[in-house]
Motif scaffolding. Structure first.
Motif, PDB file in Angstrom:
ATOM      1  N   GLN A 121      -5.426  -1.194  -1.804  1.00  0.00           N
ATOM      2  CA  GLN A 121      -5.516   0.246  -2.044  1.00  0.00           C
ATOM      3  C   GLN A 121      -4.211   0.931  -1.661  1.00  0.00           C
ATOM      4  O   GLN A 121      -3.610   0.622  -0.637  1.00  0.00           O
ATOM      5  CB  GLN A 121      -6.660   0.824  -1.199  1.00  0.00           C
ATOM      6  N   ALA A 122      -3.773   1.884  -2.484  1.00  0.00           N
ATOM      7  CA  ALA A 122      -2.595   2.683  -2.163  1.00  0.00           C
ATOM      8  C   ALA A 122      -2.892   3.558  -0.950  1.00  0.00           C
ATOM      9  O   ALA A 122      -4.024   4.021  -0.758  1.00  0.00           O
ATOM     10  CB  ALA A 122      -2.204   3.552  -3.354  1.00  0.00           C
ATOM     11  N   ALA A 123      -1.874   3.794  -0.146  1.00  0.00           N
ATOM     12  CA  ALA A 123      -2.009   4.686   1.015  1.00  0.00           C
ATOM     13  C   ALA A 123      -2.435   6.074   0.542  1.00  0.00           C
ATOM     14  O   ALA A 123      -2.087   6.492  -0.560  1.00  0.00           O
ATOM     15  CB  ALA A 123      -0.682   4.762   1.754  1.00  0.00           C
ATOM     16  N   ASN A 124      -3.190   6.750   1.385  1.00  0.00           N
ATOM     17  CA  ASN A 124      -3.658   8.094   1.023  1.00  0.00           C
ATOM     18  C   ASN A 124      -2.738   9.173   1.566  1.00  0.00           C
ATOM     19  O   ASN A 124      -1.714   9.461   0.978  1.00  0.00           O
ATOM     20  CB  ASN A 124      -5.098   8.303   1.506  1.00  0.00           C
ATOM     21  N   SER A 177       0.837  -1.198   0.000  1.00  0.00           N
ATOM     22  CA  SER A 177       0.000   0.000   0.000  1.00  0.00           C
ATOM     23  C   SER A 177       0.876   1.254   0.000  1.00  0.00           C
ATOM     24  O   SER A 177       0.652   2.190  -0.781  1.00  0.00           O
ATOM     25  CB  SER A 177      -0.916  -0.004   1.224  1.00  0.00           C
ATOM     26  N   ASN A 178       1.881   1.266   0.857  1.00  0.00           N
ATOM     27  CA  ASN A 178       2.775   2.427   0.945  1.00  0.00           C
ATOM     28  C   ASN A 178       3.606   2.594  -0.324  1.00  0.00           C
ATOM     29  O   ASN A 178       3.779   3.712  -0.822  1.00  0.00           O
ATOM     30  CB  ASN A 178       3.673   2.304   2.181  1.00  0.00           C
ATOM     31  N   ALA A 179       4.098   1.492  -0.863  1.00  0.00           N
ATOM     32  CA  ALA A 179       4.905   1.570  -2.089  1.00  0.00           C
ATOM     33  C   ALA A 179       4.059   1.980  -3.286  1.00  0.00           C
ATOM     34  O   ALA A 179       4.516   2.739  -4.143  1.00  0.00           O
ATOM     35  CB  ALA A 179       5.586   0.232  -2.348  1.00  0.00           C
ATOM     36  N   ALA A 180       2.831   1.493  -3.364  1.00  0.00           N
ATOM     37  CA  ALA A 180       1.943   1.881  -4.471  1.00  0.00           C
ATOM     38  C   ALA A 180       1.737   3.394  -4.452  1.00  0.00           C
ATOM     39  O   ALA A 180       1.798   4.051  -5.492  1.00  0.00           O
ATOM     40  CB  ALA A 180       0.607   1.151  -4.379  1.00  0.00           C
ATOM     41  N   ALA A 181       1.526   3.972  -3.270  1.00  0.00           N
ATOM     42  CA  ALA A 181       1.350   5.425  -3.163  1.00  0.00           C
ATOM     43  C   ALA A 181       2.613   6.152  -3.611  1.00  0.00           C
ATOM     44  O   ALA A 181       2.544   7.126  -4.370  1.00  0.00           O
ATOM     45  CB  ALA A 181       0.995   5.805  -1.725  1.00  0.00           C
ATOM     46  N   LEU A 182       3.751   5.668  -3.170  1.00  0.00           N
ATOM     47  CA  LEU A 182       5.024   6.294  -3.524  1.00  0.00           C
ATOM     48  C   LEU A 182       5.282   6.264  -5.030  1.00  0.00           C
ATOM     49  O   LEU A 182       5.832   7.197  -5.602  1.00  0.00           O
ATOM     50  CB  LEU A 182       6.155   5.571  -2.779  1.00  0.00           C
ATOM     51  N   HIS A 183       4.824   5.195  -5.681  1.00  0.00           N
ATOM     52  CA  HIS A 183       5.040   5.030  -7.124  1.00  0.00           C
ATOM     53  C   HIS A 183       3.825   5.433  -7.954  1.00  0.00           C
ATOM     54  O   HIS A 183       3.733   5.092  -9.127  1.00  0.00           O
ATOM     55  CB  HIS A 183       5.463   3.588  -7.426  1.00  0.00           C
TER      56      HIS A 183
END
Length: 141
Positions: free
Chosen positions: A117-120, A43-49
């Motif tokens: 879900q990606a982090a918000n 989730s955290n990596a998806a948000a970062l990328h």
């Protein structure tokens, strides 16, 4: 996602040259604590990328991306305290994020796909600890 969308998403993920910070392939290992850590990390990596979702896919051999199938049955798996896996994971994620679990068959092989879900606005923690992916490795944030 319906069957055809799941097949299409799997083909898209298998077309990646390697695992990414937001995609993890597993053949069989499904330890509840580690799954929770991966939910946080992906989730955290998806948000970062700038990806809307991260993914964990069981039944795929890492490296070769061969469809091998899995014996992991998330809806029959328990977290700590004999709690069903899905609500146990959801309860220990903070802030709460949406993740969906899909089970389907590809070439007679059972596949399990978690869409995360990606982090918000803040990093996602599991059981009080934030995780991230660096390359294909999960590390504390």
């Amino acid at each position: 996602m319906n069957s055809s969308q799941l097949q299409s998403k799997l083909a898209e993920l298998l077309a990646l040259p390697n695992e990414t910070e937001w995609v993890e392939f597993k053949h069989y290992r499904a330890v509840p604590q580690e799954i929770g850590e991966y939910l946080s990390a992906l989730s955290n990596a998806a948000a970062l990328h700038r990806q809307p979702h991260g993914f964990i896919v069981w039944g795929i051999e890492d490296g070769t991306h061969l469809v091998k199938g899995t014996t992991f049955k998330p809806h029959q798996t328990k977290g700590a305290g004999n709690e069903d896996l899905e609500p146990w994971l959801a309860r220990l994620l903070s802030p709460r994020i949406d993740f969906r679990i899909f089970e389907f068959i590809v070439d007679s092989a059972p596949i399990v796909l978690f869409q995360i879900q990606a982090a918000n606005s803040v990093p996602v923690a599991f059981s009080g600890r934030e995780w991230i992916r660096v390359g294909s490795h999960k590390k504390p944030l």
